[in-house]
Design a protein around this motif. Sequence first.
Motif, short mmCIF file in Angstrom:
data_model
loop_
_atom_site.label_atom_id
_atom_site.label_comp_id
_atom_site.label_asym_id
_atom_site.label_seq_id
_atom_site.Cartn_x
_atom_site.Cartn_y
_atom_site.Cartn_z
N MET A 1 0.88 -1.11 0.11
CA MET A 1 0.22 -0.05 -0.03
C MET A 1 0.83 1.21 -0.02
N LYS A 2 0.87 1.86 -0.92
CA LYS A 2 1.60 3.00 -1.18
C LYS A 2 0.76 4.43 -0.69
N HIS A 3 1.77 5.22 -0.16
CA HIS A 3 0.95 6.45 0.14
C HIS A 3 1.39 7.54 -0.61
N VAL A 4 0.36 8.14 -1.43
CA VAL A 4 0.83 9.11 -2.42
C VAL A 4 -0.02 10.47 -2.14
N ILE A 5 0.82 11.54 -2.46
CA ILE A 5 0.40 13.03 -2.31
C ILE A 5 0.26 13.72 -3.78
N VAL A 6 -0.95 14.37 -3.90
CA VAL A 6 -0.87 15.05 -5.15
C VAL A 6 -1.47 16.30 -4.99
N THR A 7 -0.83 17.26 -5.47
CA THR A 7 -1.19 18.58 -5.29
C THR A 7 -1.74 19.16 -6.49
N GLY A 8 -2.85 20.21 -6.47
CA GLY A 8 -3.62 20.77 -7.59
C GLY A 8 -4.57 19.81 -8.03
N ALA A 9 -5.17 19.05 -7.11
CA ALA A 9 -6.03 17.83 -7.33
C ALA A 9 -7.46 18.22 -7.67
N SER A 10 -7.96 19.39 -7.70
CA SER A 10 -9.32 19.55 -7.76
C SER A 10 -10.02 19.86 -9.18
N ARG A 11 -9.11 19.78 -10.35
CA ARG A 11 -9.54 19.60 -11.58
C ARG A 11 -8.04 19.21 -12.52
N GLY A 12 -8.78 19.09 -13.85
CA GLY A 12 -7.63 18.82 -14.49
C GLY A 12 -6.88 17.52 -14.51
N ILE A 13 -5.64 17.23 -14.66
CA ILE A 13 -4.86 16.15 -14.57
C ILE A 13 -4.76 15.75 -13.22
N GLY A 14 -4.91 16.46 -12.04
CA GLY A 14 -4.71 16.05 -10.46
C GLY A 14 -5.77 15.39 -10.21
N PHE A 15 -7.03 16.09 -10.71
CA PHE A 15 -8.39 15.41 -10.36
C PHE A 15 -8.37 14.08 -11.00
N GLU A 16 -8.08 13.79 -12.10
CA GLU A 16 -8.44 12.46 -12.68
C GLU A 16 -7.25 11.48 -12.11
N LEU A 17 -5.86 12.20 -11.80
CA LEU A 17 -4.76 11.31 -11.16
C LEU A 17 -5.23 10.77 -9.95
N VAL A 18 -5.87 11.60 -9.24
CA VAL A 18 -6.18 10.88 -7.40
C VAL A 18 -7.25 9.61 -7.69
N GLN A 19 -8.23 9.82 -8.82
CA GLN A 19 -9.16 8.74 -9.01
C GLN A 19 -8.63 7.79 -9.55
N ILE A 20 -7.66 7.80 -10.19
CA ILE A 20 -6.80 6.40 -10.97
C ILE A 20 -6.10 6.05 -9.96
N LEU A 21 -5.34 6.73 -8.95
CA LEU A 21 -4.52 5.92 -7.90
C LEU A 21 -5.21 5.53 -7.02
N ALA A 22 -6.53 5.83 -6.77
CA ALA A 22 -7.11 5.24 -5.62
C ALA A 22 -7.73 3.64 -6.23
N ASN A 23 -7.68 3.68 -7.50
CA ASN A 23 -7.89 2.32 -7.88
C ASN A 23 -6.77 1.15 -7.71
N GLU A 24 -5.80 1.90 -7.37
CA GLU A 24 -4.42 0.91 -7.16
C GLU A 24 -4.33 0.76 -5.52
N PRO A 25 -3.38 -0.35 -5.29
CA PRO A 25 -3.22 -0.30 -3.65
C PRO A 25 -2.46 0.84 -3.11
N CYS A 26 -3.37 2.04 -3.21
CA CYS A 26 -2.68 3.22 -2.52
C CYS A 26 -3.79 4.04 -1.85
N LYS A 27 -3.00 4.86 -0.86
CA LYS A 27 -3.62 5.93 -0.06
C LYS A 27 -3.40 6.96 -0.64
N VAL A 28 -4.52 7.87 -1.10
CA VAL A 28 -4.11 9.09 -1.66
C VAL A 28 -4.44 10.46 -0.91
N LEU A 29 -3.51 11.25 -0.73
CA LEU A 29 -4.05 12.65 -0.14
C LEU A 29 -3.94 13.61 -1.22
#
Length: 227
Positions: A1-29
Amino acid sequence: MKHVIVTGASRGIGFELVQILANEPCKVLALSRNIEPLKELSCDGIEFLAFDVTEESHYKGLVDYIKNEWAGKVDVLVNNAGLLINKPFSELTKKDFYDVYNVNVFGVSKMIQALIPFMGADGHVVTISSMGGIQGSMKFAGLAAYSSSKGAVITLSELLAEEYKETGPAFNVLALGAVQTEMLQEAFPGYEASVSAYDMASYIKTFALTGAKIYNGKVLQVSNSTP
Protein backbone atom coordinates in the motif's frame (compact mmCIF):
# COMPACT_ATOMS: atom_id res chain seq x y z
CA MET A 1 0.00 0.00 0.00
CA LYS A 2 1.72 3.17 -1.21
CA HIS A 3 0.99 6.57 0.29
CA VAL A 4 0.73 9.18 -2.46
CA ILE A 5 0.27 12.96 -2.21
CA VAL A 6 -0.95 14.96 -5.21
CA THR A 7 -1.12 18.75 -5.30
CA GLY A 8 -3.51 20.69 -7.52
CA ALA A 9 -6.05 17.88 -7.27
CA SER A 10 -9.41 19.62 -7.74
CA ARG A 11 -9.45 19.71 -11.54
CA GLY A 12 -7.68 18.69 -14.72
CA ILE A 13 -4.87 16.17 -14.55
CA GLY A 14 -4.71 16.19 -10.75
CA PHE A 15 -8.42 15.43 -10.38
CA GLU A 16 -8.17 12.49 -12.76
CA LEU A 17 -4.92 11.29 -11.22
CA VAL A 18 -6.20 10.95 -7.65
CA GLN A 19 -9.13 8.85 -8.88
CA ILE A 20 -6.90 6.57 -10.94
CA LEU A 21 -4.45 6.16 -8.06
CA ALA A 22 -7.29 5.24 -5.71
CA ASN A 23 -7.94 2.17 -7.87
CA GLU A 24 -4.40 0.99 -7.16
CA PRO A 25 -3.18 -0.30 -3.80
CA CYS A 26 -2.68 3.30 -2.68
CA LYS A 27 -3.75 5.76 -0.06
CA VAL A 28 -4.13 9.11 -1.77
CA LEU A 29 -4.01 12.54 -0.14
CA ALA A 30 -5.41 15.15 -2.52
CA LEU A 31 -4.36 18.73 -1.85
CA SER A 32 -6.16 21.71 -3.35
CA ARG A 33 -7.33 25.20 -2.48
CA ASN A 34 -10.81 24.13 -3.65
CA ILE A 35 -11.89 20.82 -2.13
CA GLU A 36 -15.54 20.95 -3.22
CA PRO A 37 -15.02 18.71 -6.30
CA LEU A 38 -13.12 16.23 -4.14
CA LYS A 39 -15.96 16.08 -1.62
CA GLU A 40 -18.22 14.82 -4.39
CA LEU A 41 -16.04 11.80 -5.12
CA SER A 42 -17.35 8.58 -3.60
CA CYS A 43 -14.01 6.86 -3.24
CA ASP A 44 -12.67 5.39 -0.02
CA GLY A 45 -9.06 5.61 -1.17
CA ILE A 46 -8.99 9.40 -1.45
CA GLU A 47 -8.41 11.70 1.50
CA PHE A 48 -8.19 15.45 1.02
CA LEU A 49 -7.07 18.67 2.64
CA ALA A 50 -7.79 22.28 1.74
CA PHE A 51 -4.27 23.40 0.94
CA ASP A 52 -2.52 26.28 -0.80
CA VAL A 53 1.12 25.56 -1.71
CA THR A 54 1.93 29.26 -1.31
CA GLU A 55 0.63 29.51 2.27
CA GLU A 56 3.34 28.83 4.84
CA SER A 57 0.76 28.23 7.57
CA HIS A 58 -0.77 25.28 5.71
CA TYR A 59 2.35 23.14 5.89
CA LYS A 60 2.17 22.48 9.62
CA GLY A 61 -1.31 21.02 9.19
CA LEU A 62 -0.04 18.79 6.40
CA VAL A 63 2.91 17.56 8.47
CA ASP A 64 0.63 16.88 11.43
CA TYR A 65 -1.76 14.97 9.18
CA ILE A 66 1.03 12.75 7.86
CA LYS A 67 2.28 12.04 11.36
CA ASN A 68 -1.14 11.33 12.84
CA GLU A 69 -3.04 9.71 9.98
CA TRP A 70 -0.30 8.14 7.87
CA ALA A 71 2.14 7.13 10.61
CA GLY A 72 4.78 9.42 9.13
CA LYS A 73 4.98 7.63 5.78
CA VAL A 74 4.96 9.13 2.28
CA ASP A 75 6.03 7.08 -0.74
CA VAL A 76 5.23 9.37 -3.66
CA LEU A 77 4.76 13.11 -4.11
CA VAL A 78 3.35 14.47 -7.36
CA ASN A 79 3.92 18.22 -7.64
CA ASN A 80 1.05 18.97 -10.01
CA ALA A 81 -0.26 22.35 -8.83
CA GLY A 82 0.50 25.07 -11.33
CA LEU A 83 -0.30 28.60 -12.40
CA LEU A 84 -0.22 29.82 -16.00
CA ILE A 85 -0.39 33.46 -17.05
CA ASN A 86 -0.58 34.17 -20.79
CA LYS A 87 0.40 37.79 -21.30
CA PRO A 88 2.81 39.68 -23.60
CA PHE A 89 6.20 40.12 -21.96
CA SER A 90 5.93 43.91 -22.13
CA GLU A 91 2.79 43.72 -19.97
CA LEU A 92 4.04 41.24 -17.38
CA THR A 93 4.41 42.81 -13.96
CA LYS A 94 6.70 41.86 -11.11
CA LYS A 95 3.61 40.51 -9.35
CA ASP A 96 2.76 38.32 -12.36
CA PHE A 97 6.20 36.77 -12.25
CA TYR A 98 6.06 36.37 -8.49
CA ASP A 99 2.60 34.77 -8.56
CA VAL A 100 3.68 32.22 -11.15
CA TYR A 101 6.98 31.41 -9.45
CA ASN A 102 5.31 31.31 -6.04
CA VAL A 103 3.20 28.35 -7.15
CA ASN A 104 5.38 26.67 -9.77
CA VAL A 105 8.79 26.98 -8.10
CA PHE A 106 8.60 28.15 -4.49
CA GLY A 107 5.55 25.99 -3.77
CA VAL A 108 7.31 22.94 -5.21
CA SER A 109 10.42 23.65 -3.14
CA LYS A 110 8.48 24.11 0.08
CA MET A 111 6.42 20.96 -0.47
CA ILE A 112 9.55 18.89 -1.04
CA GLN A 113 11.24 20.33 2.06
CA ALA A 114 8.17 19.50 4.15
CA LEU A 115 7.84 15.90 2.93
CA ILE A 116 11.42 14.66 2.55
CA PRO A 117 11.62 13.70 6.27
CA PHE A 118 8.78 11.21 5.65
CA MET A 119 10.15 9.67 2.44
CA GLY A 120 12.52 6.72 2.37
CA ALA A 121 15.18 5.56 -0.06
CA ASP A 122 12.54 4.12 -2.40
CA GLY A 123 10.44 7.31 -2.38
CA HIS A 124 9.68 9.21 -5.57
CA VAL A 125 9.15 12.93 -6.13
CA VAL A 126 7.56 13.64 -9.52
CA THR A 127 7.31 17.25 -10.60
CA ILE A 128 5.05 18.17 -13.49
CA SER A 129 6.80 20.57 -15.83
CA SER A 130 6.12 21.60 -19.42
CA MET A 131 7.69 21.17 -22.82
CA GLY A 132 8.02 24.96 -22.72
CA GLY A 133 10.63 24.54 -19.99
CA ILE A 134 12.83 22.31 -22.15
CA GLN A 135 15.78 24.06 -23.76
CA GLY A 136 15.53 23.92 -27.54
CA SER A 137 11.81 23.15 -27.58
CA MET A 138 9.24 25.23 -29.41
CA LYS A 139 8.34 28.34 -27.42
CA PHE A 140 5.12 30.36 -27.40
CA ALA A 141 4.66 34.09 -27.04
CA GLY A 142 2.96 35.12 -23.83
CA LEU A 143 4.44 32.36 -21.67
CA ALA A 144 7.64 34.04 -20.46
CA ALA A 145 6.74 33.66 -16.78
CA TYR A 146 5.18 30.21 -17.03
CA SER A 147 7.74 28.47 -19.23
CA SER A 148 10.72 29.95 -17.42
CA SER A 149 9.28 28.73 -14.11
CA LYS A 150 8.89 25.25 -15.59
CA GLY A 151 12.51 25.35 -16.67
CA ALA A 152 13.49 26.27 -13.11
CA VAL A 153 11.89 23.18 -11.55
CA ILE A 154 13.66 20.97 -14.08
CA THR A 155 17.03 22.23 -12.87
CA LEU A 156 15.88 22.10 -9.25
CA SER A 157 14.95 18.42 -9.59
CA GLU A 158 18.27 17.56 -11.21
CA LEU A 159 20.08 19.23 -8.32
CA LEU A 160 18.00 17.45 -5.67
CA ALA A 161 18.58 14.08 -7.32
CA GLU A 162 22.31 14.67 -6.88
CA GLU A 163 21.98 15.99 -3.33
CA TYR A 164 19.87 13.03 -2.15
CA LYS A 165 21.33 10.27 -4.33
CA GLU A 166 22.74 8.39 -1.32
CA THR A 167 19.60 8.47 0.81
CA GLY A 168 16.68 8.96 -1.57
CA PRO A 169 14.07 9.81 -2.54
CA ALA A 170 14.40 9.87 -6.33
CA PHE A 171 13.52 13.08 -8.17
CA ASN A 172 12.18 13.11 -11.71
CA VAL A 173 10.33 15.51 -13.99
CA LEU A 174 7.65 14.97 -16.61
CA ALA A 175 7.64 17.77 -19.18
CA LEU A 176 4.14 17.66 -20.63
CA GLY A 177 2.94 18.84 -23.98
CA ALA A 178 -0.54 20.33 -24.43
CA VAL A 179 -3.28 18.55 -22.46
CA GLN A 180 -6.98 19.34 -22.63
CA THR A 181 -7.53 20.90 -19.21
CA GLU A 182 -9.34 23.86 -17.71
CA MET A 183 -6.03 25.68 -17.25
CA LEU A 184 -5.24 25.31 -20.95
CA GLN A 185 -8.68 26.61 -21.92
CA GLU A 186 -8.34 29.60 -19.61
CA ALA A 187 -4.97 30.52 -21.09
CA PHE A 188 -5.77 29.64 -24.72
CA PRO A 189 -9.55 29.83 -25.24
CA GLY A 190 -10.73 27.61 -28.07
CA TYR A 191 -7.53 25.58 -28.38
CA GLU A 192 -8.11 21.83 -28.43
CA ALA A 193 -5.31 19.49 -27.38
CA SER A 194 -5.22 15.92 -28.66
CA VAL A 195 -4.43 14.45 -25.22
CA SER A 196 -7.10 14.29 -22.53
CA ALA A 197 -6.50 14.91 -18.84
CA TYR A 198 -7.48 11.30 -18.12
CA ASP A 199 -4.98 9.86 -20.60
CA MET A 200 -2.15 11.97 -19.24
CA ALA A 201 -3.10 11.14 -15.66
CA SER A 202 -2.97 7.44 -16.53
CA TYR A 203 0.58 7.84 -17.77
CA ILE A 204 1.62 9.87 -14.73
CA LYS A 205 0.17 7.25 -12.39
CA THR A 206 2.32 4.49 -13.83
CA PHE A 207 5.44 6.65 -13.83
CA ALA A 208 4.87 7.92 -10.29
CA LEU A 209 4.48 4.39 -8.89
CA THR A 210 7.26 2.67 -10.84
CA GLY A 211 9.62 5.26 -12.35
CA ALA A 212 11.94 5.55 -9.34
CA LYS A 213 13.18 2.01 -10.01
CA ILE A 214 14.74 3.17 -13.28
CA TYR A 215 15.08 6.95 -13.26
CA ASN A 216 16.60 9.57 -10.99
CA GLY A 217 17.38 13.16 -11.92
CA LYS A 218 15.78 12.71 -15.33
CA VAL A 219 13.42 14.80 -17.43
CA LEU A 220 11.05 12.85 -19.63
CA GLN A 221 9.36 14.70 -22.47
CA VAL A 222 5.74 13.56 -22.60
CA SER A 223 4.40 15.00 -25.81
CA ASN A 224 3.09 13.69 -29.12
CA SER A 225 4.51 16.67 -31.00
CA THR A 226 8.04 17.80 -31.77
CA PRO A 227 10.27 19.56 -31.06
